[in-house]
Enzyme design. Structure first.
Site, short mmCIF file in Angstrom:
data_model
loop_
_atom_site.label_atom_id
_atom_site.label_comp_id
_atom_site.label_asym_id
_atom_site.label_seq_id
_atom_site.Cartn_x
_atom_site.Cartn_y
_atom_site.Cartn_z
N PHE A 170 4.51 24.76 61.00
CA PHE A 170 4.78 24.77 59.57
C PHE A 170 6.01 25.60 59.21
O PHE A 170 6.62 25.40 58.14
CB PHE A 170 3.55 25.28 58.80
CG PHE A 170 3.40 26.77 58.73
CD1 PHE A 170 3.84 27.47 57.63
CD2 PHE A 170 2.79 27.47 59.77
CE1 PHE A 170 3.68 28.85 57.55
CE2 PHE A 170 2.63 28.83 59.69
CZ PHE A 170 3.08 29.54 58.59
N LYS A 171 6.43 26.50 60.09
CA LYS A 171 7.58 27.34 59.79
C LYS A 171 8.88 26.54 59.71
O LYS A 171 9.89 27.04 59.21
CB LYS A 171 7.73 28.43 60.87
CG LYS A 171 6.47 29.26 61.12
CD LYS A 171 6.13 30.14 59.95
CE LYS A 171 4.87 30.96 60.20
NZ LYS A 171 5.02 32.03 61.16
N ASP A 172 8.87 25.30 60.21
CA ASP A 172 10.09 24.48 60.16
C ASP A 172 10.59 24.31 58.72
O ASP A 172 11.80 24.32 58.48
CB ASP A 172 9.84 23.10 60.78
CG ASP A 172 9.88 23.13 62.30
OD1 ASP A 172 10.73 23.84 62.86
OD2 ASP A 172 9.05 22.44 62.92
N THR B 67 7.24 31.39 64.01
CA THR B 67 8.45 31.66 63.22
C THR B 67 9.68 31.68 64.11
O THR B 67 10.74 31.15 63.76
CB THR B 67 8.33 33.00 62.47
OG1 THR B 67 7.33 32.88 61.46
CG2 THR B 67 9.65 33.39 61.81
#
Length: 434
Positions: free
Chosen positions: A106-108, A139
């Site tokens: 999800f950090k993308d 991250t």
């Protein structure tokens, strides 16, 4: 829109200042000076919009003073260039899959948005910008990929040595070029402390032009609001009008803070569940009213191994630093390694859905705390492939059966740079890089 420090709310800062400073001059986190409310037409109709269109409307109030519509459109289309599907897992339970980006986490979203904003603002600068970030897992890979070869920017990623998965380490150390990876003999909190110490070192900041790519940076946090709107949009498209309950795996609490920020803008949500691992400072706080951070405990859900979450102060501020008000919107429980392992096996064998440890913690928490008649969404933050060793131990052969390969993951990363969590050493290293 201007931004203020949570420590001293008198001074106002521009978006560019906030992005490039990372932390406020007093060492506190930045927040918007107010939370804009989206118009009723958008709240009524956002489920009819494409992902990038939703992103444009949600983010515009925070950047419009500094970024033109054309530039924002270009940035959001580049950031949200992959699908973020909402998948039905069982009756009333859906997975929001945030791992379809280039580093499968999800950090993308946050890293891509921040890198492009910084690249835009850094145009014409004669000196290089140094981006410092600490990671407990995902991250680092997202930042390394998002900033790789961005002109005029050097990146330093700190991660706890031996406490990330081989694939996560591969993603952090692999890019090279302008991305410098350092393994720290310690915990994520040690890595985060080194970054904060650097930002609070005025003498160093006079020498080096630097910012952060952690969720302490507003540029990382803001775009994460978007996928909560998109999840609600997909739920509506499926004909479900009930307000959803979101269960979010929580370590540094940036993701769930973004979700709560979205609700303040008008996103209809029933309540939130923060799933932590053994690092349970927030569940304990909600029970006792005492914020008592502890030393980090290493768990299977390593990206959540955070003993003192930075974004807690932001989350609490959204509810006027009032415990009972926060408790009206948030429940939080700690999920053990044993519960994570059992959940991964149970859900795969019973529902044919494969999860990584972080996603499993959110599913477990949702299953424990959601009422039967409620629509529940658990947030899937990383591809199960990133934790292949854990899954192979629990479900032998499952990755091969699913079509995944782990050969390169097991090859490791050569030439790892390792240091002790000593600030003077870290300072010397980044001075030489600059």
């Amino acid at each position: 829109m201007k931004y203020i420090s949570l420590g001293s709310k008198g001074q106002r800062f521009s978006l560019k200042e906030v992005l490039f400073k990372g932390l406020a001059p007093d060492g506190s986190l930045f927040m918007p000076e107010f939370i804009p409310t989206l118009d009723e037409g958008f709240i009524r109709d956002f489920h009819t919009m494409e992902l990038s269109e939703i992103a444009f409307h949600v983010l515009k109030p925070f950047v419009a003073e500094d970024v033109s519509d054309d530039v924002l459109n270009r940035i959001v289309k580049d950031t949200f260039s992959f699908e973020i599907p909402l998948k039905r897992v069982e009756d009333g339970v859906y997975a929001l899959e945030l791992y379809h980006g280039p580093t499968q986490a999800f950090k993308d979203v946050g890293a891509r948005f921040l890198s492009r904003l910084l690249g835009f603002f850094n145009q014409g600068e004669s000196r290089k910008l140094m981006v410092l970030t600490a990671t407990s897992g995902d991250t680092g890979g997202a930042v390394a990929h998002g900033f790789h070869r961005v002109k005029g920017i050097e990146v330093v990623v700190l991660y706890p040595h031996g406490k990330v998965s081989p694939y996560q380490e591969y993603q952090i150390t692999g890019p090279g070029d302008n991305v410098h990876a350092i393994a720290v003999n310690g915990s994520f909190d040690d890595c985060q402390r080194l970054v904060k110490d650097a930002f609070n070192d005025e003498a160093l900041r006079q020498k080096i032009y630097m910012t952060s790519a952690n969720s302490i940076n507003m540029g990382r946090l803001l775009p994460q609001m978007v996928y909560y709107f998109y999840a609600a949009a997909q739920l509506r498209k499926a004909g479900i009008q009930d307000l959803p309950v979101f269960a979010v795996p929580s370590g540094n609490f940036g993701n769930i803070t973004a979700a709560m920020l979205a609700t303040k803008m008008g996103l209809p949500v029933k309540r939130f569940i923060a799933a932590t691992n053994a690092n349970d400072v927030v569940p304990r706080f909600l029970q006792s009213g005492e914020y008592d951070p502890q030393a980090t405990i290493v768990t299977l859900a390593n990206a959540m191994d955070v003993g003192d979450p930075s974004n807690f102060s932001r989350m609490y501020d959204l509810y006027n630093n009032h415990l009972d008000t926060l408790k009206n919107s948030l429940i939080s429980i700690s999920v053990s390694d044993a519960q994570i392992q059992e959940t991964i096996k149970k859900v795969y064998n019973g529902l044919d859905y494969l999860m990584d440890p972080h996603t499993a913690s959110a599913y477990f928490a949702l299953n424990q705390l959601k009422d039967e008649d409620e629509a529940g969404i658990f947030v899937s933050t990383a591809h199960p492939f990133k934790f292949g060793e854990i899954l192979e131990d629990l479900l032998p052969g499952v990755l091969e059966k699913s079509g995944y390969s782990i050969e390169f993951e097991l090859s490791g990363a050569a030439g790892i740079d390792i240091m002790n969590p000593d600030y003077s050493d870290f300072k010397s290293r980044i001075e030489k890089m600059a």
